[in-house]
Write a protein that holds these residues in place. Structure first.
Motif, PDB file in Angstrom:
ATOM      1  N   THR A 120       0.824  -1.219  -0.103  1.00 41.14           N
ATOM      2  CA  THR A 120       0.065  -0.109  -0.094  1.00 41.14           C
ATOM      3  C   THR A 120       0.958   1.210  -0.219  1.00 41.14           C
ATOM      4  O   THR A 120       1.933   1.356   0.693  1.00 41.14           O
ATOM      5  CB  THR A 120      -0.917   0.249   1.201  1.00 41.14           C
ATOM      6  OG1 THR A 120       0.018  -0.004   2.477  1.00 41.14           O
ATOM      7  CG2 THR A 120      -2.089  -1.103   0.987  1.00 41.14           C
ATOM      8  N   GLY A 200      -1.004   8.400 -12.072  1.00 39.89           N
ATOM      9  CA  GLY A 200      -1.834   7.810 -10.957  1.00 39.89           C
ATOM     10  C   GLY A 200      -1.363   6.288 -11.086  1.00 39.89           C
ATOM     11  O   GLY A 200      -2.141   5.287 -10.438  1.00 39.89           O
ATOM     12  N   ASP A 201      -0.345   5.635 -11.659  1.00 42.34           N
ATOM     13  CA  ASP A 201       0.140   4.311 -11.815  1.00 42.34           C
ATOM     14  C   ASP A 201       1.353   4.192 -11.200  1.00 42.34           C
ATOM     15  O   ASP A 201       2.450   4.834 -11.106  1.00 42.34           O
ATOM     16  CB  ASP A 201       0.084   3.875 -13.239  1.00 42.34           C
ATOM     17  CG  ASP A 201      -1.124   4.070 -14.264  1.00 42.34           C
ATOM     18  OD1 ASP A 201      -2.000   3.985 -13.669  1.00 42.34           O
ATOM     19  OD2 ASP A 201      -1.057   4.447 -15.225  1.00 42.34           O
ATOM     20  N   SER A 203       4.168   0.861 -10.049  1.00 46.23           N
ATOM     21  CA  SER A 203       4.430  -0.534  -9.663  1.00 46.23           C
ATOM     22  C   SER A 203       5.592  -0.820  -9.046  1.00 46.23           C
ATOM     23  O   SER A 203       6.625  -0.017  -8.972  1.00 46.23           O
ATOM     24  CB  SER A 203       4.717  -1.134 -11.213  1.00 46.23           C
ATOM     25  OG  SER A 203       3.602  -1.210 -12.145  1.00 46.23           O
ATOM     26  N   SER A 219       1.117  -4.052  -9.147  1.00 49.72           N
ATOM     27  CA  SER A 219       0.729  -2.726  -9.448  1.00 49.72           C
ATOM     28  C   SER A 219      -0.116  -2.375  -7.699  1.00 49.72           C
ATOM     29  O   SER A 219      -0.751  -3.137  -7.295  1.00 49.72           O
ATOM     30  CB  SER A 219      -0.513  -2.907 -10.364  1.00 49.72           C
ATOM     31  OG  SER A 219      -1.067  -1.606 -10.636  1.00 49.72           O
ATOM     32  N   PRO A 221      -2.247   0.656  -6.057  1.00 48.50           N
ATOM     33  CA  PRO A 221      -2.872   1.946  -6.259  1.00 48.50           C
ATOM     34  C   PRO A 221      -2.459   3.014  -5.435  1.00 48.50           C
ATOM     35  O   PRO A 221      -1.908   3.062  -4.539  1.00 48.50           O
ATOM     36  CB  PRO A 221      -4.357   1.255  -5.802  1.00 48.50           C
ATOM     37  CG  PRO A 221      -4.307   0.216  -5.527  1.00 48.50           C
ATOM     38  CD  PRO A 221      -3.027  -0.236  -5.392  1.00 48.50           C
ATOM     39  N   LEU A 222      -2.700   4.332  -6.185  1.00 46.66           N
ATOM     40  CA  LEU A 222      -2.217   5.518  -5.537  1.00 46.66           C
ATOM     41  C   LEU A 222      -3.487   6.302  -4.884  1.00 46.66           C
ATOM     42  O   LEU A 222      -3.060   7.016  -4.105  1.00 46.66           O
ATOM     43  CB  LEU A 222      -1.572   6.419  -6.513  1.00 46.66           C
ATOM     44  CG  LEU A 222       0.003   6.083  -6.962  1.00 46.66           C
ATOM     45  CD1 LEU A 222       0.531   6.712  -8.026  1.00 46.66           C
ATOM     46  CD2 LEU A 222       0.848   5.768  -5.686  1.00 46.66           C
ATOM     47  N   GLY A 223      -4.691   6.063  -5.654  1.00 43.42           N
ATOM     48  CA  GLY A 223      -5.833   6.796  -5.268  1.00 43.42           C
ATOM     49  C   GLY A 223      -5.979   8.214  -5.813  1.00 43.42           C
ATOM     50  O   GLY A 223      -6.989   8.595  -5.998  1.00 43.42           O
ATOM     51  N   GLU A 224      -4.786   9.085  -6.037  1.00 43.81           N
ATOM     52  CA  GLU A 224      -4.534  10.238  -6.748  1.00 43.81           C
ATOM     53  C   GLU A 224      -3.594  10.348  -7.549  1.00 43.81           C
ATOM     54  O   GLU A 224      -2.628   9.652  -7.370  1.00 43.81           O
ATOM     55  CB  GLU A 224      -4.894  11.371  -5.801  1.00 43.81           C
ATOM     56  CG  GLU A 224      -4.023  11.344  -4.754  1.00 43.81           C
ATOM     57  CD  GLU A 224      -4.279  12.431  -3.841  1.00 43.81           C
ATOM     58  OE1 GLU A 224      -5.192  13.230  -3.922  1.00 43.81           O
ATOM     59  OE2 GLU A 224      -3.257  12.846  -2.759  1.00 43.81           O
ATOM     60  N   ASP A 225      -3.578  11.160  -8.388  1.00 43.96           N
ATOM     61  CA  ASP A 225      -2.278  11.478  -9.185  1.00 43.96           C
ATOM     62  C   ASP A 225      -1.016  12.073  -8.312  1.00 43.96           C
ATOM     63  O   ASP A 225      -1.317  12.794  -7.324  1.00 43.96           O
ATOM     64  CB  ASP A 225      -2.567  12.479 -10.467  1.00 43.96           C
ATOM     65  CG  ASP A 225      -3.183  11.756 -11.388  1.00 43.96           C
ATOM     66  OD1 ASP A 225      -3.409  10.464 -11.407  1.00 43.96           O
ATOM     67  OD2 ASP A 225      -3.435  12.499 -12.437  1.00 43.96           O
TER      68      ASP A 225
END
Length: 247
Positions: A120, A200-201, A203, A219, A221-225
């Motif tokens: 996370t 927003g990506d 890895s 991968s 998740p970032l939640g936002e850019d």
């Protein structure tokens, strides 16, 4: 005249008696007769008392020999004790060789990968332009998180540099259900970074003990850019969250 004869006769009788006693004493000594009282007492003191024999002396010698054997057995026990004590010293040394992933005990543990962990990424208020990457062991056995995570934001062609000052003294081992951390500086606070972009990506990849890739990149998740630039950097894996954000 009669008295003179009587005296001569008595004197002759006394001399004859003395000569007879002397002859008898000489005869007794030559024929092996009874020894003098002093010699007899000395012989009696050298003879064992009634009801005893020379066996106790032999037993004493045997006990002495057995005592030497017992001492040898004690030395063998001490040797075994030293041997058993060193084993544990030699095992602790192998466990202590867990630095940089080259120790024997490190190699015996699984390597943390995307298959046995969950990743996370979260933003933090301080330091500015920093994020915290958390890896949690979801497997049933402990795993080693070697070196630092490899990151790829968006379509980046290279991974960010590592913060060498954050290198721990030993490999971070994560028990089942426990977590480790890495701090990520996304961009410079003073705007000195170049080539910045938003994405927003993300890895994330793991390394093995030989600093090679361990499994496939995951991968996250970032939640936002997130804005990143040329100053993008990541710390080594840490056991403590605060330590991960110190650099």
């Amino acid at each position: 005249m009669r008295n003179l004869r009587f005296r001569r006769t008595a004197r002759t009788s006394v001399l004859g008696t003395a000569a007879l006693l002397a002859a008898l004493s000489l005869t007794a000594c030559q024929s092996g007769g009874p020894a003098p009282a002093d010699d007899a007492a000395g012989s009696a003191s050298q003879k064992p008392a009634a009801g005893t024999s020379a066996a106790p002396a032999a037993a004493t010698d045997k006990e002495t020999a057995e005592g030497s054997g017992s001492s040898g057995s004690g030395s063998g026990t001490a040797k075994d004790s030293v041997s058993s004590d060193t084993k544990p010293a030699a095992k602790q040394s192998q466990a202590g060789g867990n630095d940089g992933g080259s120790g024997d005990s490190s190699k015996s543990l699984a390597t943390c990968t995307g298959a046995n962990t969950k990743l996370t990424m979260t933003s933090v208020p301080r330091p500015v332009n920093h994020m915290l990457l958390t890896v949690t062991n979801t497997g049933s056995k402990a795993c080693n998180a070697y070196y630092y995570p490899t990151l790829r934001f968006g379509e980046a062609q290279s991974v960010p540099r590592s913060v060498e000052e954050s290198k721990p003294q030993a490999v971070v081992t994560i028990a089942p259900g426990e977590s480790a951390y890495a701090g990520v500086m996304t961009s410079s606070a003073d705007g000195s970074g170049t080539g910045g972009y938003s994405t927003g990506d993300l890895s994330v990849g793991f390394q093995d003990a030989g600093a090679g890739s361990a499994g496939q990149m995951v991968s996250v998740p970032l939640g936002e850019d997130v804005y990143v630039d040329s100053t993008l950097a990541v710390t080594y894996w840490q056991t403590d969250m605060d330590a991960a954000l110190m650099h």
